[in-house]
Design a protein around this motif. Sequence first.
Motif, PDB file in Angstrom:
ATOM      1  N   PHE A 150      33.672  24.354  40.139  1.00 52.04           N
ATOM      2  CA  PHE A 150      34.098  23.002  39.890  1.00 52.04           C
ATOM      3  C   PHE A 150      33.224  22.468  38.827  1.00 52.04           C
ATOM      4  CE2 PHE A 150      34.173  23.549  44.495  1.00 52.04           C
ATOM      5  CZ  PHE A 150      35.727  22.799  44.724  1.00 52.04           C
ATOM      6  N   GLY A 151      33.518  23.296  37.616  1.00 48.92           N
ATOM      7  CA  GLY A 151      32.792  23.112  36.349  1.00 48.92           C
ATOM      8  C   GLY A 151      33.592  21.925  35.484  1.00 48.92           C
ATOM      9  N   LEU A 152      33.660  20.957  36.134  1.00 47.95           N
ATOM     10  CA  LEU A 152      34.404  19.817  35.545  1.00 47.95           C
ATOM     11  C   LEU A 152      33.457  18.553  35.538  1.00 47.95           C
ATOM     12  CD1 LEU A 152      37.987  19.351  35.823  1.00 47.95           C
ATOM     13  CD2 LEU A 152      36.905  20.317  33.833  1.00 47.95           C
ATOM     14  N   PRO A 153      33.307  17.573  34.690  1.00 45.22           N
ATOM     15  CA  PRO A 153      32.519  16.375  34.980  1.00 45.22           C
ATOM     16  C   PRO A 153      33.071  15.638  36.138  1.00 45.22           C
ATOM     17  CG  PRO A 153      33.321  16.126  32.687  1.00 45.22           C
ATOM     18  CD  PRO A 153      33.743  17.531  33.411  1.00 45.22           C
ATOM     19  N   ILE A 196      27.534  33.802  31.071  1.00 43.19           N
ATOM     20  CA  ILE A 196      29.302  34.125  31.004  1.00 43.19           C
ATOM     21  C   ILE A 196      29.614  33.226  32.116  1.00 43.19           C
ATOM     22  CG2 ILE A 196      30.356  36.319  31.777  1.00 43.19           C
ATOM     23  CD1 ILE A 196      28.289  37.872  30.373  1.00 43.19           C
ATOM     24  N   CYS A 197      30.835  32.773  32.063  1.00 38.66           N
ATOM     25  CA  CYS A 197      31.282  31.927  33.170  1.00 38.66           C
ATOM     26  C   CYS A 197      32.426  32.847  33.542  1.00 38.66           C
ATOM     27  CB  CYS A 197      31.992  30.716  32.280  1.00 38.66           C
ATOM     28  SG  CYS A 197      30.711  29.848  31.721  1.00 38.66           S
ATOM     29  N   THR A 198      32.480  32.716  34.994  1.00 45.03           N
ATOM     30  CA  THR A 198      33.485  33.597  35.729  1.00 45.03           C
ATOM     31  C   THR A 198      34.489  32.482  36.326  1.00 45.03           C
ATOM     32  OG1 THR A 198      32.248  33.973  38.014  1.00 45.03           O
ATOM     33  CG2 THR A 198      32.122  35.556  36.213  1.00 45.03           C
ATOM     34  N   HIS A 199      34.891  32.666  37.597  1.00 43.56           N
ATOM     35  CA  HIS A 199      36.027  32.017  38.311  1.00 43.56           C
ATOM     36  C   HIS A 199      35.599  30.460  38.035  1.00 43.56           C
ATOM     37  CE1 HIS A 199      33.000  33.190  41.163  1.00 43.56           C
ATOM     38  NE2 HIS A 199      33.462  32.476  41.963  1.00 43.56           N
ATOM     39  N   GLY A 200      36.807  29.652  38.219  1.00 40.03           N
ATOM     40  CA  GLY A 200      36.573  28.340  38.093  1.00 40.03           C
ATOM     41  C   GLY A 200      37.374  27.919  36.771  1.00 40.03           C
ATOM     42  N   ASP A 219      24.874  30.741  24.163  1.00 35.04           N
ATOM     43  CA  ASP A 219      25.762  31.695  23.627  1.00 35.04           C
ATOM     44  C   ASP A 219      26.854  31.833  24.808  1.00 35.04           C
ATOM     45  OD1 ASP A 219      27.208  34.104  23.167  1.00 35.04           O
ATOM     46  OD2 ASP A 219      25.421  34.951  22.737  1.00 35.04           O
ATOM     47  N   ALA A 220      27.719  31.208  25.039  1.00 35.79           N
ATOM     48  CA  ALA A 220      28.431  31.335  26.370  1.00 35.79           C
ATOM     49  C   ALA A 220      29.878  31.788  26.113  1.00 35.79           C
ATOM     50  CB  ALA A 220      28.702  29.847  26.880  1.00 35.79           C
ATOM     51  N   ARG A 221      30.551  32.526  27.143  1.00 32.94           N
ATOM     52  CA  ARG A 221      31.769  32.871  26.880  1.00 32.94           C
ATOM     53  C   ARG A 221      32.337  33.134  28.585  1.00 32.94           C
ATOM     54  NH1 ARG A 221      31.394  38.938  27.863  1.00 32.94           N
ATOM     55  NH2 ARG A 221      29.234  39.351  28.057  1.00 32.94           N
ATOM     56  N   THR A 222      33.674  33.423  28.505  1.00 32.74           N
ATOM     57  CA  THR A 222      34.325  33.628  29.686  1.00 32.74           C
ATOM     58  C   THR A 222      34.811  35.056  30.030  1.00 32.74           C
ATOM     59  OG1 THR A 222      35.313  31.422  29.383  1.00 32.74           O
ATOM     60  CG2 THR A 222      36.412  32.865  30.910  1.00 32.74           C
ATOM     61  N   GLU A 223      34.516  35.447  31.376  1.00 30.85           N
ATOM     62  CA  GLU A 223      35.229  36.849  31.569  1.00 30.85           C
ATOM     63  C   GLU A 223      36.049  36.457  32.789  1.00 30.85           C
ATOM     64  OE1 GLU A 223      34.907  39.921  30.210  1.00 30.85           O
ATOM     65  OE2 GLU A 223      33.389  39.568  28.947  1.00 30.85           O
ATOM     66  N   GLU A 262      38.788  32.884  47.396  1.00 33.03           N
ATOM     67  CA  GLU A 262      38.429  32.200  48.700  1.00 33.03           C
ATOM     68  C   GLU A 262      38.724  30.803  48.505  1.00 33.03           C
ATOM     69  OE1 GLU A 262      34.840  29.611  49.118  1.00 33.03           O
ATOM     70  OE2 GLU A 262      34.676  31.173  47.767  1.00 33.03           O
ATOM     71  N   GLU A 263      38.427  30.309  47.283  1.00 33.46           N
ATOM     72  CA  GLU A 263      38.912  28.849  47.288  1.00 33.46           C
ATOM     73  C   GLU A 263      40.277  28.689  46.895  1.00 33.46           C
ATOM     74  OE1 GLU A 263      37.439  25.971  47.391  1.00 33.46           O
ATOM     75  OE2 GLU A 263      35.206  26.805  47.905  1.00 33.46           O
ATOM     76  N   THR A 264      40.919  29.606  46.078  1.00 33.96           N
ATOM     77  CA  THR A 264      42.349  29.121  45.544  1.00 33.96           C
ATOM     78  C   THR A 264      43.293  29.741  46.689  1.00 33.96           C
ATOM     79  OG1 THR A 264      42.330  31.067  44.135  1.00 33.96           O
ATOM     80  CG2 THR A 264      42.062  28.870  43.040  1.00 33.96           C
ATOM     81  N   THR A 265      42.962  30.877  47.125  1.00 31.71           N
ATOM     82  CA  THR A 265      43.778  31.223  48.196  1.00 31.71           C
ATOM     83  C   THR A 265      43.539  30.772  49.647  1.00 31.71           C
ATOM     84  OG1 THR A 265      43.582  33.363  46.883  1.00 31.71           O
ATOM     85  CG2 THR A 265      44.877  33.355  49.398  1.00 31.71           C
ATOM     86  N   GLU A 266      42.263  30.746  50.385  1.00 30.25           N
ATOM     87  CA  GLU A 266      42.293  30.207  51.474  1.00 30.25           C
ATOM     88  C   GLU A 266      42.508  28.711  51.472  1.00 30.25           C
ATOM     89  OE1 GLU A 266      41.383  31.744  53.928  1.00 30.25           O
ATOM     90  OE2 GLU A 266      40.873  33.819  53.048  1.00 30.25           O
TER      91      GLU A 266
END
Lengths: 338, 542
Positions: free
Chosen positions: A137-140, A297-301, A316-320, A327-331
């Motif tokens: 839920f990484g949105l304002p 390091i930002c993963t899912h979302g 120093d941020a990046r995405t992997e 669980e969120e998107t599928t379930e």
Amino acid sequence: MKNPLLQFTDKGIYCSVAKVYLDPWKPVDKAIITHGHADHSRYGHKSYITHHRNVPIIRHRLGEINVSGVAWGQTFTINNVKFSLHPAGHIIGSSQIRVEHKGEVWVFTGDYKTENDGISTPYEVVKCDSFITECTFGLPAFKWTPQEEVMDSINNWWLENQAEGKTSILFGYSLGKAQRLLKYLNPDIGKIYTHGAIENMTEVLRPLVDFPATTLITKETKKQDLLGNMVLAPPSAHGSTWIKKMVPYVTGSASGWMTFRGARRRRAIDKGFVLSDHCDWTGLLESIKATGAEKVICTHGYSDIFSRYLREQGYDARTEETQYGEEETTEIEEKIIA
Amino acid sequence: MKNFASLIKTLDSTTKTNTKVTALAEYFAKASDTDKVWTIAILSHRRPPRPVNTTLLRQWASELSNIPSWLFEESYHIVGDLAETIALVIPSNPLQTDKSLTEFLEEMIHLKKKPEEEKKEYLYNNWKALDYYERFVFTKLITGGFRIGVSQKLMTKALSKATEINEDILAYKLMGNWDPKTITFQELILEENENDYLSKPYPFYLAYAIENEVHDLGDVQEWSAEHKWDGIRSQTIFRNDELFVWSRGEELVTDKYPELEKLVGIIPNGTVIDAEILPYANNIIGTFNDLQTRIGRKTVSKALLKKTPVILKAYDILEWEGNDIRHLPFIERRELLEKLFQTISVIENLPFQISETIHFNSWEEVAKERERAREMHSEGLMLKRKDSHYLVGRKKGDWWKWKVDPLTIDAVLTYAMRGHGRRSNLFTDYTFALWTTNEEGQKELVTFAKAYSGLTDAEFRKVDAWIKKNTLERFGPVRSVTPHHVFEIAFEGIALSKRHKSGIATRFPRIIRWRHDKKIEDANTIEDLKSLISSTSITTTE
């Protein structure tokens, strides 16, 4: 150049020094597991290490596996790499994994939330150099209301439905959300019925947490018995014949996604309650700051958006790419309506 | 405002018509008269002009919520609704407000002329002081367009329930040109006032598409058939030496079609005609594409008038000699219409024709006529029971539309965009491509149409999940995806177009089905599409 302490591989997050994977999504020899949701604890690993409280959960879900339980903060060393688990506050038994080698500290959050839900051991800030965070839920746009207020409105909703002679059906993921809801539903209003998936999981967790009584819905359960009462069901039950037999009923869903008006309407759910087991925008930012990490390091979302914002804030941020978030998107995205 | 916000919340959180009607009726029963008038105005799309443009709204909302504007924009793309995004990102510190809906709207009307600084301050103060849902409704009032599943019909029903005035009469009262700023509830709803009715149209009678076999309609002798022309359904009013042209969307469009003024004084006062506005250059009925050049324009140039003149193709007559004759049987109304046409057709070059009824003795003959629809530039046929009254709104039974089967083609999904409202956060707006051979002789995909309807919710979710995993590039809200899926696309009309990359414009494209059985190599080519034009008839637009 030496490899970073934790690497993102096609099997999962890998510590090459210790030859251990964290929440791998393909079968490996040794896996450290943050929590029991299906996207983090998968079948087929030769050995599992996880928190004590998660042991009965993954045993229930994965059957006979080779698993050892550890306590919060208990350090275990593999090939000179120090590992320890710390509460993540996501669901019962959910942990962050701290990894230390030659003075360098990494933390992998798995899924986490900062609000104390009263059943999962509350999230603990772990200082580190590199922080691997989820950002579901990484949105304002995402801001949670305190659990107490949400639960009050859920209980009020139940009372309203009861006054109209209808059954309340509340959807929540069978591990985590369902127990959180159950814990705070007011049993003075009426009886709490459960779907089999929730009943079984709750049974596994009863030795760990004190929950109100539940009644499993069986073939013998009569529609009239349900009227005015509460039914806890997994999102996958929505629209099923199992539910249709319960007419007249009103449906509700408790999820962070209910923030969006469109999300509730799209799923044809009568009432949406914004209640999440993940961090909201502020929760993410505050916990990242508290870890003192420079690398994130930002993963899912909403990882691209979130990491860009973090970079602007001086991290120093990046995405992997990972295979978490199912669980969120599928379930929730898929099964609620399925 | 509290009551209005809570009404919108209730309307927004149910899909059940009955719950909506009850909530609205309860609201109408207790709201003040001015609030009622404004509520009716808002729910019938008569909101006051936007006091602040959306660029400024976005800029100020991101300033106030202390996030960079790119992050606000990203959030907006995901949330899918501007007012909702603003309501979500602004930190809230609600205070109680007793201001009524009317007061808020009056403030917004005055705000329009105020300097920018004052607008900003006004928004800041209200955004901060309102709670989440009030803030959403407040911002919605500014940005306009409450799409919350309340049709005018539903609102009229609730109003009827609250006032005990007949629904059809209310529908009539609510039509036309009234100004919520000046009209009172008494004048709008309760009072009978002859003068107000000068420009008032009758509610349109709309037909459903035929459901079963045409034979099931029974005795062919009881039915009348005519072409369903592909223009703008309109109602033209001749009263007191004045002309009023209404579109089906209840918009007064008199100024857009100045050539129709010619009919004033020729068609007698006290006449209302139900007709299609059609493009008619060089005495040939054009396509909807031709008409499109006239629709968007506020002022019509002489050149355009010459290039794309319009005529009325009359279907029906609703008022004659000042009397409402909608209760007369359809054939009697048609007789009056034909008589009128005969008397005035002696005058040359009048922009007025009659939509001829088709003579037939069997359903097979009607079916044959339907096959000619494309060459006639019609959408198909209208079947009307000879003794039918002119009803209000969309009704089943007496009138049916029997459209030609759409043209279809298999195309490849190439781009996707998030939908709006109910579909925000799901990729539901798609762009489709067909094969062509480029200058180097290689096959490539060229986009030809956008479509966003036709799949079930479950299918949309599947496509959405696939898109999220197969994105090639992101351009703001748009994503390009790996060409992989083939969909059958249907459309009503087709014309050569210089504005389109593919050189072809399609009318009302939509998805018919997901062709799991087809690979992208099996999709159609631009040439296939063009060959459909020759099977209809060629028209060019710019």
